[in-house]
Motif scaffolding. Structure first.
Motif, PDB file in Angstrom:
ATOM      1  N   ALA A 387       0.841  -1.197   0.000  1.00  0.00           N
ATOM      2  CA  ALA A 387       0.000   0.000   0.000  1.00  0.00           C
ATOM      3  C   ALA A 387       0.879   1.251   0.000  1.00  0.00           C
ATOM      4  CB  ALA A 387      -0.939  -0.014   1.207  1.00  0.00           C
ATOM      5  N   PRO A 388       1.693   1.434  -1.054  1.00  0.00           N
ATOM      6  CA  PRO A 388       2.671   2.525  -1.046  1.00  0.00           C
ATOM      7  C   PRO A 388       2.021   3.909  -0.984  1.00  0.00           C
ATOM      8  CG  PRO A 388       2.573   1.517  -3.231  1.00  0.00           C
ATOM      9  CD  PRO A 388       1.761   0.645  -2.324  1.00  0.00           C
ATOM     10  N   TRP A 389       0.836   4.060  -1.584  1.00  0.00           N
ATOM     11  CA  TRP A 389       0.189   5.377  -1.590  1.00  0.00           C
ATOM     12  C   TRP A 389      -0.211   5.780  -0.171  1.00  0.00           C
ATOM     13  CZ3 TRP A 389      -0.224   9.630  -4.293  1.00  0.00           C
ATOM     14  CH2 TRP A 389      -1.265  10.529  -4.035  1.00  0.00           C
ATOM     15  N   ALA A 426      -4.605   2.857  -6.286  1.00  0.00           N
ATOM     16  CA  ALA A 426      -4.561   1.780  -7.275  1.00  0.00           C
ATOM     17  C   ALA A 426      -3.521   2.068  -8.350  1.00  0.00           C
ATOM     18  CB  ALA A 426      -5.937   1.594  -7.910  1.00  0.00           C
ATOM     19  N   LEU A 427      -3.335   3.357  -8.681  1.00  0.00           N
ATOM     20  CA  LEU A 427      -2.407   3.703  -9.768  1.00  0.00           C
ATOM     21  C   LEU A 427      -0.936   3.568  -9.364  1.00  0.00           C
ATOM     22  CD1 LEU A 427      -3.866   6.845 -11.591  1.00  0.00           C
ATOM     23  CD2 LEU A 427      -3.963   4.445 -12.281  1.00  0.00           C
ATOM     24  N   LEU A 428      -0.626   3.990  -8.134  1.00  0.00           N
ATOM     25  CA  LEU A 428       0.792   4.047  -7.755  1.00  0.00           C
ATOM     26  C   LEU A 428       1.502   2.689  -7.876  1.00  0.00           C
ATOM     27  CD1 LEU A 428       3.166   5.754  -6.895  1.00  0.00           C
ATOM     28  CD2 LEU A 428       2.419   5.563  -4.507  1.00  0.00           C
ATOM     29  N   PRO A 429       0.917   1.606  -7.382  1.00  0.00           N
ATOM     30  CA  PRO A 429       1.605   0.312  -7.547  1.00  0.00           C
ATOM     31  C   PRO A 429       1.805  -0.033  -9.021  1.00  0.00           C
ATOM     32  CG  PRO A 429      -0.209   0.100  -5.984  1.00  0.00           C
ATOM     33  CD  PRO A 429      -0.327   1.461  -6.597  1.00  0.00           C
ATOM     34  N   LEU A 430       0.899   0.442  -9.883  1.00  0.00           N
ATOM     35  CA  LEU A 430       1.024   0.130 -11.310  1.00  0.00           C
ATOM     36  C   LEU A 430       2.114   0.975 -11.964  1.00  0.00           C
ATOM     37  CD1 LEU A 430      -2.807   0.040 -11.970  1.00  0.00           C
ATOM     38  CD2 LEU A 430      -1.267  -1.921 -12.136  1.00  0.00           C
TER      39      LEU A 430
END
Ligand code: GLU
Length: 446
Positions: A387-389, A426-430
């Motif tokens: 969960a980096p964000w 959801a975007l950051l891990p991608l």
């Protein structure tokens, strides 16, 4: 008795929204009862019927998922029509007429002038065999009318309109066959409905008066009559039968990014007071299908509503359904991240470009650049967990005291070059750790 329905378009043009609705209602009725849904191509009009339209009709039905359980085409059934017609000739339920269109027109004008209903006066019934022979000798070929029985009213219980009654004395005997031997729509349709074992004829209300005559044809051919239901016509938002609606075809809708599930979800409910639910798939729509929910008022078709339903459908479409429509490399996780922001599937490509990068570097103000630099340092220092964000933003909240828009917007701008979009969590891990660091650093150095 199991249910057998049919959709009977003439292959003289492409299907439009109104036709598709008729096809859908017939499909739903058959599916609800575990019955059969048949396609009948009404191609007795050899001049106007085209093979390419027949192909397009099949392709549109396949696109919509309304696969027929069988297909018949009227052009291949001429010998059956001859045989059944011969029975009607023998029973004197059809008769020969010679009036030209101009003569009939004149008769109508005279009747209207006298305040009488403009119905055919049956003058040709008075002709005897010698008259017919003389006409034939003069090279005149008769057209044929079906002799309506005027003894009693024609009545049926319509599945949508309720009890219906027509006075045959106020109806013209319908022409069923032209002088050149070709068939008009009315009689072949009845012969086919009998031969194909159709239990339910469900069509637009423009056919209500045809039904009255056709009911007598079922009787004249010794068959019981099917159940009938006539759906109110579709109208545009302005409340009229618009030209646009009459010609709005599936190719155009596909082109505009409309998914078949959306059209189905909308058309299944249009004309009822039940809410349109983009979550319902065709089998759920079939199991809850109920003709009595349909009203007699014209059903309004609104393209804007179709696009709203489309968005609701797109937000639910699983990866497997859309994979081949997505840019190469776009993963299931990426689809699921961006899906809630799409009105149409093809917009996924824009977001995939944002995820894959590179993205333009946004022009941030001085304070935001410093903040983004701190974000880069924080991200570089923190473990890249699942969960980096959440980790990044809560650390930055602590260290900078920023919150809300001041916290999130510069990060979103630096990471995506946009002010709005899918959930950053959801975007950051991608985007990935390296990609995110590079974007943050690029944004603070401008
Ligand atoms: N071919 C006719 C039409 O398209 C069929 C009507 C019917 O369903 O009987 O209007």
């Amino acid at each position: 008795m199991s249910v057998v329905t049919r959709f009977a378009p003439s292959p003289t043009g492409n299907l439009h929204v109104g036709n598709v609705r008729t096809a859908l209602l017939n499909w739903l009725l058959a599916r609800k009862h575990g019955g059969r849904f048949l396609l009948r191509l009404d191609d007795t009009d050899a001049e106007r019927s085209r093979e390419e339209y027949a192909g397009a009709i099949r392709a549109d039905l396949a696109w919509l998922g309304l696969d027929p359980d069988g297909e018949e085409r009227q052009s291949a059934r001429g010998s059956l029509y001859e045989q059944e017609f011969a029975r009607l000739v023998a029973a004197e339920r059809v008769y020969r007429c010679y009036e030209t269109a101009q003569e009939l027109d004149l008769k109508r004008k005279v009747q209207l002038g006298r305040g009488l209903p403009p119905i055919y006066d049956r003058a040709a019934l008075a002709l005897d065999e010698a008259d017919h022979a003389a006409r034939a000798a003069a090279g005149e070929a008769p057209h044929w009318r079906f002799l309506l029985d005027r003894a009693a009213p024609i009545a049926w219980h319509d599945g949508i309109r309720g009890p219906q009654q027509f006075d045959p004395a106020a109806m013209s005997d319908p022409v069923v066959r032209r002088g050149d031997g070709s068939w008009l729509y009315m009689l072949p349709s009845v012969i086919d409905d009998i031969a194909m074992g159709i239990t339910d004829v469900l069509r637009g209300e423009d056919h209500v008066s045809n039904t009255a005559a056709q009911i007598q044809m079922f009787g004249a051919l010794g068959a019981g009559m099917p159940r009938f239901a006539h759906a109110a016509l579709l109208v545009g938002t302005e409340g009229k039968l618009s030209k646009r609606l009459g010609s709005l075809g599936m190719a155009e809708l596909r082109e505009a990014g409309v998914e078949p599930e959306a059209l189905i979800a909308l058309l299944a409910r249009l004309g009822t007071s039940d809410p349109v639910d983009p979550a319902l798939d065709a089998s759920a729509l079939a199991s809850t299908f109920d003709l009595t929910r349909f009203g007699r008022a014209p059903a309004r078709f609104d393209e804007a509503e179709l696009h709203r339903v489309n968005a609701g459908v797109v937000h639910r479409l699983p990866f497997a359904r859309v994979a081949r429509l997505l840019p190469t490399g776009m993963s299931e996780a990426a689809w699921e991240a961006v899906r809630p922001n799409l009105a149409h599937i093809d917009e996924a490509a824009e977001w995939w470009a944002v995820i894959a990068g590179p993205v333009p570097v946004p022009a941030l103000g001085e304070e935001d650049r410093a903040f983004v630099e701190e974000a880069a340092d924080t991200l570089a220092a923190q473990a890249w967990d699942d969960a980096p964000w959440a980790a990044l933003t809560s650390a930055l909240k602590q260290s900078t005291g920023r919150k809300g828009k001041a916290l999130f917007l510069p990060l979103r701008q630096a990471l995506t070059a946009r002010d709005h979009g899918p959930d950053m969590a959801a975007l950051l891990p991608l985007i990935g750790r390296e990609g995110a660091l590079a974007r943050l650093r690029a944004a603070c150095w401008t």
